[in-house]
Design an enzyme around this catalytic site. Structure first.
Site, PDB file in Angstrom:
ATOM      1  N   ARG A  59       0.815  -1.218   0.000  1.00 33.81           N
ATOM      2  CA  ARG A  59       0.000   0.000   0.000  1.00 33.81           C
ATOM      3  C   ARG A  59       0.847   1.266   0.000  1.00 33.81           C
ATOM      4  O   ARG A  59       0.371   2.331  -0.402  1.00 33.81           O
ATOM      5  CB  ARG A  59      -0.996  -0.028   1.154  1.00 33.81           C
ATOM      6  CG  ARG A  59      -2.075  -1.102   0.951  1.00 33.81           C
ATOM      7  CD  ARG A  59      -3.037  -1.197   2.107  1.00 33.81           C
ATOM      8  NE  ARG A  59      -2.405  -1.513   3.371  1.00 33.81           N
ATOM      9  CZ  ARG A  59      -2.221  -2.736   3.847  1.00 33.81           C
ATOM     10  NH1 ARG A  59      -2.619  -3.779   3.149  1.00 33.81           N
ATOM     11  NH2 ARG A  59      -1.648  -2.930   5.006  1.00 33.81           N
ATOM     12  N   GLU A  96       6.173  -9.264  14.255  1.00 35.35           N
ATOM     13  CA  GLU A  96       5.608  -9.748  15.512  1.00 35.35           C
ATOM     14  C   GLU A  96       5.610 -11.274  15.563  1.00 35.35           C
ATOM     15  O   GLU A  96       5.910 -11.874  16.585  1.00 35.35           O
ATOM     16  CB  GLU A  96       4.186  -9.205  15.666  1.00 35.35           C
ATOM     17  CG  GLU A  96       3.587  -9.486  17.019  1.00 35.35           C
ATOM     18  CD  GLU A  96       2.224  -8.837  17.191  1.00 35.35           C
ATOM     19  OE1 GLU A  96       1.562  -9.161  18.186  1.00 35.35           O
ATOM     20  OE2 GLU A  96       1.822  -8.031  16.332  1.00 35.35           O
TER      21      GLU A  96
END
Length: 171
Positions: A59, A96
């Site tokens: 994006r 993560e």
């Protein structure tokens, strides 16, 4: 900023339960909102000798390419592995849950370039930090980082270690 905030759609439990996803697709669909977002994203950097905009896959390509056009400079895509056809510089970084890699063409940037880093979202800051390091590994200077959305609770700004950060919307 209320006009932009109204174009961000909240999607609960995506991509997994407990996550509230901030969907930018209504914003990019609306030409007036998109134009406003790009103008507000680059406004602080007009006249600052930015020589290129780098956008993070995927994006960041949308906002980065338009930001580059608005500033009258070139756009440099930072891609996932295996997507660039020429010699690349790469960086591995932790997410993560796992790790990732970004690549850039070796000749995309160099000494003397002042780069505005652009992405749609600043969350934990891992991708943005790695992207800055990748750009700097080519000898370029990161002038600033610009994001459409910043998730303040995830403290991504701190991961950028004092870099100049400009975000349009804070959640």
């Amino acid at each position: 900023m209320d006009k932009l905030r109204a174009k961000i759609r909240d999607i609960p439990d995506f991509p997994k339960p407990g996550i509230l996803f901030r969907d930018i697709t209504p914003l990019v669909k609306d030409p007036a909102a998109l134009r406003l977002a790009i103008h507000q994203l680059v406004h602080p950097f007009v006249g600052e000798d930015i020589t290129a905009v780098a956008g993070m896959e995927a994006r960041g390509f949308i906002f980065g390419a338009l930001a580059a056009w608005e500033l009258g400079v070139g756009f440099v895509p930072l891609r996932k592995p295996g997507k660039l056809p020429y010699n690349v510089q790469s960086i591995d970084y932790d997410l993560e849950y796992g790790s990732a890699r970004l690549e850039v063409h070796l000749d995309a940037l160099g000494v003397g370039d002042r780069v505005l880093m652009v992405d749609d979202l600043l969350a934990t800051g891992g991708t943005a930090r790695a992207s800055c390091s990748l750009v700097e590994s080519l000898g370029a200077e990161v002038a600033a980082c610009a994001f459409v959305i910043e998730l303040d609770a995830l403290e991504g700004r701190e991961a950028l270690h004092g870099r100049r950060v400009h975000s349009l919307l804070h959640y």
